[in-house]
Design an enzyme around this catalytic site. Structure first.
Site, PDB file in Angstrom:
ATOM      1  N   HIS A 207       0.815  -1.227   0.000  1.00  0.00           N
ATOM      2  CA  HIS A 207       0.000   0.000   0.000  1.00  0.00           C
ATOM      3  C   HIS A 207       0.844   1.271   0.000  1.00  0.00           C
ATOM      4  CE1 HIS A 207       0.549  -0.374   4.413  1.00  0.00           C
ATOM      5  NE2 HIS A 207       0.387   0.935   4.426  1.00  0.00           N
ATOM      6  N   ASP A 208       2.097   1.184   0.479  1.00  0.00           N
ATOM      7  CA  ASP A 208       2.958   2.383   0.481  1.00  0.00           C
ATOM      8  C   ASP A 208       3.989   2.356  -0.640  1.00  0.00           C
ATOM      9  OD1 ASP A 208       1.869   3.946   2.465  1.00  0.00           O
ATOM     10  OD2 ASP A 208       2.989   2.984   4.085  1.00  0.00           O
ATOM     11  N   LYS A 211       5.766   5.389  -2.030  1.00  0.00           N
ATOM     12  CA  LYS A 211       6.835   6.097  -1.309  1.00  0.00           C
ATOM     13  C   LYS A 211       8.170   5.984  -2.033  1.00  0.00           C
ATOM     14  CE  LYS A 211       4.857   6.420   3.267  1.00  0.00           C
ATOM     15  NZ  LYS A 211       4.890   5.955   4.657  1.00  0.00           N
ATOM     16  N   HIS A 236       2.051   9.986  -2.360  1.00  0.00           N
ATOM     17  CA  HIS A 236       2.386   8.562  -2.505  1.00  0.00           C
ATOM     18  C   HIS A 236       1.206   7.652  -2.880  1.00  0.00           C
ATOM     19  CE1 HIS A 236       1.291   8.059   1.804  1.00  0.00           C
ATOM     20  NE2 HIS A 236       1.146   6.781   1.504  1.00  0.00           N
ATOM     21  N   HIS A 260      -6.028   4.685   0.219  1.00  0.00           N
ATOM     22  CA  HIS A 260      -5.785   4.271   1.601  1.00  0.00           C
ATOM     23  C   HIS A 260      -5.606   5.408   2.605  1.00  0.00           C
ATOM     24  CE1 HIS A 260      -1.373   4.494   0.744  1.00  0.00           C
ATOM     25  NE2 HIS A 260      -1.233   4.568   2.051  1.00  0.00           N
ATOM     26  N   HIS A 261      -5.544   6.677   2.132  1.00  0.00           N
ATOM     27  CA  HIS A 261      -5.554   7.799   3.087  1.00  0.00           C
ATOM     28  C   HIS A 261      -6.850   8.588   3.010  1.00  0.00           C
ATOM     29  CE1 HIS A 261      -1.598   7.544   4.968  1.00  0.00           C
ATOM     30  NE2 HIS A 261      -1.145   7.117   3.784  1.00  0.00           N
ATOM     31  N   ASP A 289      -3.867   0.372   9.002  1.00  0.00           N
ATOM     32  CA  ASP A 289      -2.723   1.266   8.746  1.00  0.00           C
ATOM     33  C   ASP A 289      -2.547   2.264   9.899  1.00  0.00           C
ATOM     34  OD1 ASP A 289      -0.643   2.468   7.366  1.00  0.00           O
ATOM     35  OD2 ASP A 289      -1.946   3.675   6.071  1.00  0.00           O
TER      36      ASP A 289
HETATM   37 FE   LIG Z   1       0.448   5.388   3.235  1.00  0.00          FE
END
Ligand SMILES: [Fe+2]
Length: 341
Positions: A207-208, A211, A236, A260-261, A289
């Site tokens: 999910h990240d 980044k 990201h 996801h944010h 998360d």
């Molecule tokens: Fe994230």
């Protein structure tokens, strides 16, 4: 030395003839062997079952009227313990209809006296159907095997991408793995299907991934981020989406990563989505998360612990976070049976 031709060993079909009349056995077994097949014989149902238990038989041809057990009962028992086909034969044709016999599991029905040409033709038809079925089963087994190989390759590829992100960003090493594990456990408690949980676990593991587009000095900065740096971090989810969007996952992996944010009240980023406009998988992933992020160590602060993480979820349940996912997360940790690592 010339290469020798490969040896293909295909055993001829094996037929078992069961009849209490020895003349019939003699007649049929000779016809079977002349037709290129191998044959065993039995004069009783008991002997027939004994042969079936010892050697592989493709088709059993049995009389119906036999002293200790009828051919129909014998056929039922054979079906229960082997995959042989059964052809029954009788001189008392008025006692049975073809439909009755087939309904009891026989593949065909022969009238006595048996005409040998018809007998062999019917035997070959049953063997032909059997071959078709066997090759279909083989094709199905191959397909399942290949699907499993592709699934394992896809999972391995996702894990490799996950490790690539964490090599660049050691402070979040293990973060994606722990989030994936917690999200899957929450989803299981909520009752998502195993297939959707598998997709969620993969999305959680990367999910990240976006980044990768954030400079290392920002990712590893020990103090507070300035506005510009925070703006770069906020890119990201979109960067992750762009990396993943063309992979034809059977689950909405790229969308889960993009969202996801996002937060229930629309205060999240990048799209400011609200409520059910956010995928259920994403709402679960966000809870996992946030929980993992608060509970564990970050470059800009020490770990705040499980209680603080739970407090944040409870305070904002239904506002920022999916209440069902929050409750499931509470249940997981309430009996101390779940561990993040
Ligand atoms: Fe994230």
């Amino acid at each position: 030395m010339p290469a020798s031709a490969p040896i293909i060993d295909i055993a001829p079909p094996h037929i078992l003839v069961v009849d209490d009349e020895k003349d019939i056995i003699e007649l049929l077994s000779t016809a079977i062997e002349r037709a290129g097949m191998t044959c065993s014989t039995a004069t009783s149902a008991r002997d027939a079952l004994d042969i079936i238990s010892r050697i592989p038989v493709d088709v059993v041809v049995t009389d119906i009227h036999m002293p200790e057990m009828s051919g129909i009962e014998l056929g039922r028992r054979i079906k229960a313990c082997s995959n042989a086909n059964v052809i029954v034969m009788t001189g008392h044709v008025k006692d049975f209809t073809y439909e009755e016999i087939v309904a009891k599991g026989a593949s065909d029905f022969l009238k006595k006296p048996v005409r040998l040409k018809e007998f062999i033709a019917r035997l070959k038809r049953v063997l032909g159907e059997r071959g078709t079925l066997a090759s279909r089963n083989r094709a199905l087994t191959d397909l399942k095997h290949n699907l499993e190989k592709y699934r394992l390759a896809m999972d391995g590829f996702v894990q490799a991408m996950s490790r690539a992100v964490e090599i660049r960003d050691p402070y979040t090493a293990g973060h994606q793995r722990r989030v994936a594990k917690l999200a899957a456990a929450i989803a299981e408690k909520i009752g998502l299907s195993p297939d959707r949980i598998h997709g969620l676990r993969l999305a959680g593991a990367i999910h990240d991934i976006g980044k990768i587009g954030v400079p290392a000095e920002i990712l590893c900065k020990p103090g507070k981020l300035n506005e510009l740096e925070y703006g770069i971090i906020q890119l990201h989810p979109k960067v992750g989406y762009n990396i993943l969007k063309d992979i034809a996952f059977p689950w909405p992996v790229a969308e889960i990563v993009l969202q996801h944010h996002e937060r229930l009240d629309g205060s999240g980023y990048p799209q400011g989505l609200r409520g059910e406009a956010i995928l259920k998988e994403t709402r679960i992933l966000s809870v996992a998360d946030v929980f993992e992020t608060i509970a564990t160590h970050r470059p800009y602060r020490p770990a705040r612990g499980l209680d603080k993480a739970m407090e944040e979820l409870e305070t904002n349940s239904g506002i920022l976070y999916d209440p069902e996912a929050v409750s499931a997360c509470q249940e997981l940790f309430s009996d101390n049976r779940f561990s993040l690592d």
